[in-house]
Design a protein around this motif. Structure first.
Motif, PDB file in Angstrom:
ATOM      1  N   UNK A  69       0.842  -1.195   0.000  1.00  0.00           N
ATOM      2  CA  UNK A  69       0.000   0.000   0.000  1.00  0.00           C
ATOM      3  C   UNK A  69       0.875   1.241   0.000  1.00  0.00           C
ATOM      4  N   UNK A  70       0.357   2.303  -0.606  1.00  0.00           N
ATOM      5  CA  UNK A  70       1.078   3.573  -0.653  1.00  0.00           C
ATOM      6  C   UNK A  70       0.785   4.421   0.577  1.00  0.00           C
ATOM      7  N   UNK A  71       1.838   4.983   1.137  1.00  0.00           N
ATOM      8  CA  UNK A  71       1.711   5.921   2.247  1.00  0.00           C
ATOM      9  C   UNK A  71       2.483   7.171   1.829  1.00  0.00           C
ATOM     10  N   UNK A  72       1.800   8.322   1.624  1.00  0.00           N
ATOM     11  CA  UNK A  72       2.503   9.531   1.160  1.00  0.00           C
ATOM     12  C   UNK A  72       3.693   9.869   2.055  1.00  0.00           C
ATOM     13  N   UNK A  73       4.805  10.198   1.425  1.00  0.00           N
ATOM     14  CA  UNK A  73       6.014  10.562   2.156  1.00  0.00           C
ATOM     15  C   UNK A  73       6.382  12.024   1.862  1.00  0.00           C
TER      16      UNK A  73
END
Length: 184
Positions: free
Chosen positions: A30-34
């Protein structure tokens, strides 16, 4: 000066490329904004006018087992290669980092992992005009009314003079260094 895609189109394409890389990874990923950035293009090697911007985003990919990071790197690289990306830097095995550029549109992508079990994917656009066309001030800067003179040649530095005369070894040996002589 030629037109580019707009900032919004660049932002959309950055997100599309990141989603594409994600699609190559296991379903649990899953993508987690960085980070998300809009940076002015100031690289002198670009040789382009000011007023353009690079759009970039980096995401942490969660849900991956660090033991399988090598396979995850391979999966993303294979996705890149099937989408016109060429790997330009592969720092493995020393560092868990790979950088690629799309040969069709010059977008860059990278993947990086670290010893803390973090895995990141990022994408960056080439330099784009905010609205896709050169800004008026950039057009004015491209056509100067008068030629700009070359900067003057710097004057050569004068030769340095020694602060004191060199010591003669003979004088040094004959000097009375006891306190019985002259006091300063």
């Amino acid at each position: 000066m030629k037109a580019t895609i707009t900032e919004q189109q660049a932002r959309d394409k950055v997100e599309q490329y990141i989603q594409g890389a994600l699609s190559a990874l296991p379903a649990a990923a899953e993508l987690k904004p960085f980070t998300r950035n809009r940076s002015e293009c100031t690289d002198p090697t670009d040789k382009g006018p000011q007023g353009r911007f690079e759009i970039s985003a980096t995401y942490e990919i969660t849900g991956l087992d660090p033991a399988h990071f090598p396979e995850n790197f391979t999966a993303v690289i294979q996705w890149w290669e099937s989408h016109e990306f060429k790997v330009l830097t592969d720092s493995r095995p020393t560092d868990q980092y790979v950088f690629a550029r799309n040969t069709g549109d010059a977008f860059d992508m990278s993947i990086k992992a670290n010893d803390l079990g973090k895995f990141y994917v990022g994408a960056t656009s080439p330099c784009v005009w905010p609205n896709g066309t050169p800004e008026p001030q950039a057009l004015e800067a491209e056509e100067p009314e008068q030629q700009i003179a070359a900067p003057p040649e710097p004057e050569p530095e004068p030769a340095r003079k020694p602060r004191r005369a060199p010591v003669d070894d003979e004088d040094f040996a004959q000097t009375d260094w006891t306190d019985g002589g002259t006091s300063y």
